[in-house]
Design an enzyme around this catalytic site. Structure first.
Site, mmCIF file in Angstrom:
data_model
loop_
_atom_site.group_PDB
_atom_site.id
_atom_site.type_symbol
_atom_site.label_atom_id
_atom_site.label_comp_id
_atom_site.label_asym_id
_atom_site.label_seq_id
_atom_site.Cartn_x
_atom_site.Cartn_y
_atom_site.Cartn_z
ATOM 1 N N LYS A 102 0.818 -1.223 0.000
ATOM 2 C CA LYS A 102 0.000 0.000 0.000
ATOM 3 C C LYS A 102 0.847 1.266 0.000
ATOM 4 C CE LYS A 102 -4.147 -1.911 2.179
ATOM 5 N NZ LYS A 102 -5.037 -1.869 3.361
ATOM 6 N N ARG A 103 2.036 1.181 0.572
ATOM 7 C CA ARG A 103 2.863 2.395 0.617
ATOM 8 C C ARG A 103 3.325 2.815 -0.777
ATOM 9 N NH1 ARG A 103 8.408 1.447 0.399
ATOM 10 N NH2 ARG A 103 9.032 -0.732 0.508
#
Length: 470
Positions: free
Chosen positions: A245-246
């Site tokens: 997700k980062r």
């Protein structure tokens, strides 16, 4: 598989979350190979994890597949509905002595793992019930059903991507087929479903490679044919670390919301791990014609968001004005709150589309760039336009407006009049045009100014311009 048998492929997601980028690429590769070979592409929802599977996740997967244009053959199949069939296979293996009941308790297994860890041994089931016959003391006690796996030799996965991969069988313990509540495990259900659906090729992520070796032991015990395996390397983020997700959005629906076209996603995901010479822009028709398993790369692919943006800009420019207008109208309606465009807005939008789409890389940018066309009246100014419309610039507007109003309202005539006015005033054309653009659109950039004046018409244009004339 005989030479006359058409390939049967499947995409089998678990509905415990959204359809993510890695899953979408797996689905795409299966779909392309099925369409390339004239075979079948099936969709199986692996919903055996009842606690984590949700109807919302199922809908997200189906919607993501449909948006990507990855149509499947026949109805989707739900794995949990086939639990009786999975149990029947486990019972058959039991009856044939190829599986056994294991009465080890959770405490037994915890103690076993602790002892193995303390001794520096690999932690795996030690086969303690493999050759034992349950006695009266086991009556009524819970048990699991385990496969009696081969303990000697090796299992070879002859993979179309990774080559010949070998596993020592002593590393593959007797896996559970049925849990103590009688529900089938994922490992059993997958094998039974693939066999019953006639699946000939299994294309999936490399994280399933170990599963393939274990599942081949079930196939061997049942005497079923082994499918062709092709395990896809993972997708990494731009920094080379595993995609997370980062790095940005993982769900396919998020890319739809960010304004990417399905054609873009098909092309981009195809090139994440598959190549055809130096070709970067590959239409879906070409992809179906060219796709093969041999051109899948062995190394992890990297997400490149700049390349994704540029590719989307290409497909936006390639899309017909009418289709792109319809796409943008639908996109606007999905916004929060929904932006509903009336017929006047749609007509203006399609007329301006040739110029609008040259500048946009996403539908978000396209929508933002076209906003000034959707409603009438004076525009709200963004920060750049407000800064540009100084008192001096507003005075300049009041000077040029009578000149424009006295002109035939066509793009060519308006530009000629503005140019003549600039020369007569000792100004550059931009010094006249930029305040006009800011007042007309509320922004400092737009499609060609004089074409937009002509499109909006004399009355509407003058209403907007006079609102900011000093």
């Amino acid at each position: 598989m005989s030479e006359n048998t058409k390939p049967v492929l499947r995409f089998a997601p678990s509905p415990t979350g959204m359809l993510h980028i890695g899953g979408a690429r797996t689905a795409l590769f299966n779909w392309l190979y099925a369409r390339h070979t004239g075979g079948k592409f099936l969709l199986r929802i692996e919903d055996t994890d009842r606690e984590r599977s949700t109807p919302e996740a199922v809908s997200a997967i189906l919607n993501g597949m449909r948006w990507m244009g990855l149509t499947w053959d026949g109805d989707e199949i739900y794995q949990f509905a086939r639990a009786d069939r999975h149990r029947a296979v486990a019972d058959q293996l039991l009856a044939e002595g190829k599986a056994y009941r294991c009465y080890a308790t959770a405490e037994d297994l915890t103690r076993m793992r602790e002892e193995q860890k303390a001794a520096g041994k690999p932690m795996r089931y030690d086969g303690r019930w493999r050759d034992r016959t349950p006695g009266p003391e086991e009556d009524g006690k819970p048990f699991v059903v385990r496969l009696k796996a081969r303990q000697d030799g090796e299992t070879r996965v002859q993979d179309k991507v990774l080559g010949d991969v070998r596993f020592d069988n002593h590393q593959l313990d007797d896996m559970v087929l049925l849990r103590s509540d009688g529900t089938p495990t994922y490992m059993l259900a997958v094998v039974v479903d693939d066999h019953d659906m006639g699946v000939t090729h299994v294309i999936r992520g490399a994280d399933h490679l170990n599963n393939s070796a274990r599942q081949m032991q079930i196939l061997e015990q049942m005497g079923w044919p082994v499918p062709v395996y092709a395990h896809l390397p993972l997708i990494n983020g731009p920094d080379g670390a595993k995609l997370s997700k980062r790095h940005g959005a993982l769900a396919v629906e998020a890319y739809q919301d960010m304004g990417y076209l399905p054609e873009t996603m098909r092309n981009y995901l195809l090139r994440l791990g598959w190549s055809h010479g130096d070709d970067e822009i590959i239409s879906t028709e070409q992809a179906i014609q060219w796709f093969n398993l041999e051109a899948i790369g062995k190394s992890p692919a990297r997400m490149d968001y700049k390349k994704l943006d540029n590719l989307n800009g290409h497909y936006i420019r390639e899309t017909s004005d009418a289709l792109l207008t319809a796409e943008l109208v639908a996109f606007a309606a999905r916004q929060t709150p929904p932006q509903v465009l009336d017929m006047q807005a749609r007509t203006r939008l399609e007329a301006a589309m040739p110029a609008l789409k040259e500048r946009a890389k996403t539908l978000v940018e396209l929508l933002q760039g076209a906003e000034f066309l959707f409603t009438d009246g004076p525009r709200d100014l963004d920060a750049g336009a407000a800064k540009l419309l100084t008192p001096e610039a507003r005075q300049g507007l009041s000077t040029v407006l009578p000149v424009l109003d006295a002109t035939d309202w066509s793009a060519e005539a308006l530009e000629a009049a503005a140019r003549a006015h600039a020369e007569a005033s000792g100004l550059k054309l931009g010094q006249v045009a930029q305040p006009l653009r800011a007042a007309l659109t509320g922004r400092t950039s737009s499609p060609p100014l004089f074409a937009m004046l002509a499109l909006l018409g004399r009355a509407e244009s003058l209403v907007r311009l006079r609102a900011y004339a000093g």
